[in-house]
Write a protein that holds these residues in place. Sequence first.
Motif, PDB file in Angstrom:
ATOM      1  N   GLN A  13      28.204  14.194 -12.588  1.00 37.56           N
ATOM      2  CA  GLN A  13      27.475  13.070 -13.175  1.00 37.56           C
ATOM      3  C   GLN A  13      28.350  11.819 -13.211  1.00 37.56           C
ATOM      4  O   GLN A  13      27.874  10.713 -12.935  1.00 37.56           O
ATOM      5  N   ASN A  16      28.411  10.501  -9.719  1.00 36.84           N
ATOM      6  CA  ASN A  16      27.136   9.851  -9.392  1.00 36.84           C
ATOM      7  C   ASN A  16      27.056   8.455 -10.005  1.00 36.84           C
ATOM      8  O   ASN A  16      26.655   7.494  -9.343  1.00 36.84           O
ATOM      9  N   ASP A  17      27.459   8.329 -11.263  1.00 40.71           N
ATOM     10  CA  ASP A  17      27.428   7.024 -11.931  1.00 40.71           C
ATOM     11  C   ASP A  17      28.403   6.054 -11.266  1.00 40.71           C
ATOM     12  O   ASP A  17      28.118   4.855 -11.124  1.00 40.71           O
ATOM     13  N   TYR A  18      29.560   6.571 -10.858  1.00 37.52           N
ATOM     14  CA  TYR A  18      30.582   5.735 -10.223  1.00 37.52           C
ATOM     15  C   TYR A  18      30.077   5.167  -8.888  1.00 37.52           C
ATOM     16  O   TYR A  18      30.379   4.029  -8.536  1.00 37.52           O
ATOM     17  N   ALA A  20      26.974   4.548  -8.068  1.00 40.33           N
ATOM     18  CA  ALA A  20      25.686   3.863  -8.190  1.00 40.33           C
ATOM     19  C   ALA A  20      25.707   2.489  -7.525  1.00 40.33           C
ATOM     20  O   ALA A  20      24.690   2.030  -7.004  1.00 40.33           O
ATOM     21  N   HIS A  51      22.954   9.316  -5.814  1.00 34.19           N
ATOM     22  CA  HIS A  51      24.087   8.515  -5.323  1.00 34.19           C
ATOM     23  C   HIS A  51      25.211   9.431  -4.831  1.00 34.19           C
ATOM     24  O   HIS A  51      25.781   9.205  -3.751  1.00 34.19           O
TER      25      HIS A  51
END
Length: 248
Positions: A13, A16-18, A20, A51
């Motif tokens: 997670q 994935n956020d990194y 985006a 992502h």
Amino acid sequence: MGFGDLKSPAGLQVLNDYLADKSYIEGYVPSQADVAVFEAVSSPPPADLCHALRWYNHIKSYEKEKASYFVFSGKGCYTSSIVVEFKCFSSLPGVKKALGKYGPADVEDTTGSGATDSKDDDDIDLFGSDDEEESEEAKRLREERLAQYESKKAKKPALVAKSSILLDVKPWDDETDMAKLEECVRSIQADGLVWGSSKLVPVGYGIKKLQIQCVVEDDKVGTDMLEEQITAFEDYVQSMDVAAFNKI
């Protein structure tokens, strides 16, 4: 700095956020930084982490490349082909660093800490090698030359060839989440790629396809790359076709 444990849902997670708003772990081209993080991920991320999954499939495509050679007879007739497969991770630029050197600054890397410590001990140079200093000097010279080149290049207006492409992205059935499908498509980012308007077009039997516009720089983005990355979201996408292609 780090992603945490990339074999855990929490670590994926964070990744994935990194990603985006990024195409790669560092910079604008794939590098050894992407290889280091890719090797720490044990398997493809789940489809809802679009992502991270987009990045994973893109970097995986660099793991092995295939080249086809076609054999023709003396009369110009095609007779057979030879496919040669070779690895090219090592050809990506940069120097691979410890996993904890990449990622958000506020996350502690915990993946393989014991193995990393052992490896670091093995890498200690007891004789005071100057390789690192030489590497830094070479990096400084390269950056200076790149800066000089960019300065000269900026003074000359360059004509950039662009194309407008209309894509048809088809789902598996009428139960496919089309909002999520479009989110996955738009998560694909690359230098020279700009997404435009989109709409859902009925196909039949309650199924709708996503029709989405994009503008690309011809030297940087091609339809093959778009198809490879879009169809990688296989939980949502059945196929992708080019509905229209116009030079700008």
